[in-house]
Scaffold this motif. Sequence first.
Motif, PDB file in Angstrom:
ATOM      1  N   UNK A   1     -23.480  92.366  78.319  1.00 49.17           N
ATOM      2  CA  UNK A   1     -24.548  92.166  78.139  1.00 49.17           C
ATOM      3  C   UNK A   1     -24.529  91.010  78.560  1.00 49.17           C
ATOM      4  N   UNK A   2     -23.126  90.183  78.703  1.00 47.24           N
ATOM      5  CA  UNK A   2     -22.997  88.983  79.249  1.00 47.24           C
ATOM      6  C   UNK A   2     -22.562  89.578  80.715  1.00 47.24           C
ATOM      7  N   UNK A   3     -23.200  90.071  81.295  1.00 46.52           N
ATOM      8  CA  UNK A   3     -22.414  90.423  82.917  1.00 46.52           C
ATOM      9  C   UNK A   3     -23.838  91.097  83.502  1.00 46.52           C
ATOM     10  N   UNK A   4     -24.834  91.893  83.429  1.00 45.19           N
ATOM     11  CA  UNK A   4     -25.662  91.844  83.478  1.00 45.19           C
ATOM     12  C   UNK A   4     -27.594  91.855  83.469  1.00 45.19           C
ATOM     13  N   UNK A   5     -27.856  91.308  84.033  1.00 54.85           N
ATOM     14  CA  UNK A   5     -28.802  91.015  84.092  1.00 54.85           C
ATOM     15  C   UNK A   5     -29.210  89.504  83.858  1.00 54.85           C
ATOM     16  N   UNK A   6     -30.142  88.728  82.766  1.00 51.43           N
ATOM     17  CA  UNK A   6     -30.473  87.473  82.739  1.00 51.43           C
ATOM     18  C   UNK A   6     -29.650  87.474  81.622  1.00 51.43           C
ATOM     19  N   UNK A   7     -28.958  86.243  81.124  1.00 49.77           N
ATOM     20  CA  UNK A   7     -28.169  85.784  80.391  1.00 49.77           C
ATOM     21  C   UNK A   7     -28.384  86.068  78.695  1.00 49.77           C
ATOM     22  N   UNK A   8     -27.454  86.935  77.925  1.00 55.31           N
ATOM     23  CA  UNK A   8     -27.616  86.886  76.306  1.00 55.31           C
ATOM     24  C   UNK A   8     -28.486  85.964  75.984  1.00 55.31           C
ATOM     25  N   UNK A   9     -29.768  85.893  75.122  1.00 53.43           N
ATOM     26  CA  UNK A   9     -29.734  85.326  74.601  1.00 53.43           C
ATOM     27  C   UNK A   9     -29.719  85.478  72.968  1.00 53.43           C
ATOM     28  N   UNK A  10     -28.782  84.922  72.966  1.00 47.70           N
ATOM     29  CA  UNK A  10     -27.705  85.742  71.364  1.00 47.70           C
ATOM     30  C   UNK A  10     -28.994  84.375  69.948  1.00 47.70           C
ATOM     31  N   UNK A  11     -30.152  85.228  69.138  1.00 51.08           N
ATOM     32  CA  UNK A  11     -29.958  84.526  67.868  1.00 51.08           C
ATOM     33  C   UNK A  11     -29.133  84.633  67.057  1.00 51.08           C
ATOM     34  N   UNK A  12     -29.113  83.609  65.484  1.00 55.85           N
ATOM     35  CA  UNK A  12     -27.990  84.233  65.102  1.00 55.85           C
ATOM     36  C   UNK A  12     -29.160  83.714  62.889  1.00 55.85           C
ATOM     37  N   UNK A  13     -28.301  84.831  63.143  1.00 54.44           N
ATOM     38  CA  UNK A  13     -29.222  84.901  62.043  1.00 54.44           C
ATOM     39  C   UNK A  13     -28.336  83.963  60.544  1.00 54.44           C
ATOM     40  N   UNK A  14     -29.201  84.005  59.301  1.00 51.33           N
ATOM     41  CA  UNK A  14     -28.555  83.243  58.056  1.00 51.33           C
ATOM     42  C   UNK A  14     -28.100  83.715  56.858  1.00 51.33           C
ATOM     43  N   UNK A  15     -28.565  85.290  56.660  1.00 52.74           N
ATOM     44  CA  UNK A  15     -28.755  86.180  55.951  1.00 52.74           C
ATOM     45  C   UNK A  15     -29.477  87.309  56.640  1.00 52.74           C
ATOM     46  N   UNK A  16     -29.317  88.641  55.323  1.00 48.89           N
ATOM     47  CA  UNK A  16     -29.367  90.003  56.022  1.00 48.89           C
ATOM     48  C   UNK A  16     -31.431  90.015  55.991  1.00 48.89           C
ATOM     49  N   UNK A  17     -32.390  89.624  55.542  1.00 49.53           N
ATOM     50  CA  UNK A  17     -33.167  89.049  55.886  1.00 49.53           C
ATOM     51  C   UNK A  17     -34.037  88.853  57.442  1.00 49.53           C
ATOM     52  N   UNK A  18     -32.888  87.846  57.880  1.00 50.86           N
ATOM     53  CA  UNK A  18     -33.070  86.761  59.121  1.00 50.86           C
ATOM     54  C   UNK A  18     -32.719  87.771  59.933  1.00 50.86           C
ATOM     55  N   UNK A  19     -31.036  88.347  59.951  1.00 51.12           N
ATOM     56  CA  UNK A  19     -31.022  89.770  60.679  1.00 51.12           C
ATOM     57  C   UNK A  19     -31.607  90.539  60.520  1.00 51.12           C
ATOM     58  N   UNK A  20     -32.011  90.864  59.386  1.00 52.47           N
ATOM     59  CA  UNK A  20     -33.378  92.596  60.228  1.00 52.47           C
ATOM     60  C   UNK A  20     -34.577  92.095  60.565  1.00 52.47           C
ATOM     61  N   UNK A  21     -34.902  90.898  60.576  1.00 47.10           N
ATOM     62  CA  UNK A  21     -36.488  90.898  61.193  1.00 47.10           C
ATOM     63  C   UNK A  21     -36.050  90.205  62.726  1.00 47.10           C
ATOM     64  N   UNK A  22     -34.653  89.902  62.884  1.00 46.53           N
ATOM     65  CA  UNK A  22     -34.202  89.447  64.312  1.00 46.53           C
ATOM     66  C   UNK A  22     -33.850  90.411  64.876  1.00 46.53           C
ATOM     67  N   UNK A  23     -33.098  91.768  64.660  1.00 48.05           N
ATOM     68  CA  UNK A  23     -33.030  93.057  64.649  1.00 48.05           C
ATOM     69  C   UNK A  23     -34.881  93.880  64.980  1.00 48.05           C
ATOM     70  N   UNK A  24     -35.605  93.437  64.038  1.00 50.51           N
ATOM     71  CA  UNK A  24     -36.928  94.321  64.017  1.00 50.51           C
ATOM     72  C   UNK A  24     -37.346  93.608  65.561  1.00 50.51           C
ATOM     73  N   UNK A  25     -37.794  92.534  65.938  1.00 54.25           N
ATOM     74  CA  UNK A  25     -38.031  92.191  67.004  1.00 54.25           C
ATOM     75  C   UNK A  25     -37.421  92.279  67.727  1.00 54.25           C
TER      76      UNK A  25
END
Length: 263
Positions: A10-34
């Motif tokens: 993901x760091x080598x191909x296509x556009x830069x890896x945009x990495x969103x940062x989660x602070x709890x399980x709900x925010x992580x699940x929401x970002x993965x679901x998006x």
Amino acid sequence: MTRFEEFRDLHRTGAPLVLPNAWDLASAAALAGAGFRALGTTSLGVAAAAGRPDAQGDTLAQTLLLAHGMVRLDALVSVDIEGGFGDEPEQVASLGRELADAGVAGVNIEDGLPDGGLRPLGRQCAMIEAVKDAAPDLFVNARTDTHWLPGHTALTAQRAAAYRSAGADGVFVPGLTDTAAIADLVRSLDVPLNVLYSPAGPSLRALTDLGVRRVSCGSLLFRAALGATVATARAVALDGAVPSGLPTYAEAQALADAYAERL
């Protein structure tokens, strides 16, 4: 392809890896679901949510709990381990191995110290080497705080090169926004450069053109959530308009399904 190989790609191909940062399980699940394939953690968000200050090295338990939960998502996970949660390379190496064994794809380890200084260069390199020896496949993103801590900017290139020589898979320089300096650093490195997204800094398109391979959100999403929380509460109190498009109760409740399905 292993999770380590996919994360590296993901760091080598296509556009830069945009990495969103989660602070709890709900925010992580929401970002993965998006649809975000890779997620990071934010040490500020984890610490603040636990009522603790950031970058003091006392949120190991909360960080591990979040990491062990996030790897149950259909996403690649990179964990912010601050300065390594230990003073000895062996301690940091043990943590890196534990996270890799748990299913984490990468870690950030920083050289900034709570007193505003930088960890001695040799000591930081020894920590990076120890982690790579203990968990060779783990993507070690070596963060240098030379642009965040006053008086250290001139050390950026030296530190980046030293961390690369120690085995780092990527270099992270939060606070670096000058386009010429970014371009120079990209040219000097043979590993991906990671910068922290800044609303006042270069656009994603500009960072792409400069050769940046990873753009982290850091604490931005956590701070945005705090701001939206207060703004919504004020809207209710003032009989104003509450923002539209908010997740429903059922949608928020369903976030737990993302973990349950992978148990």
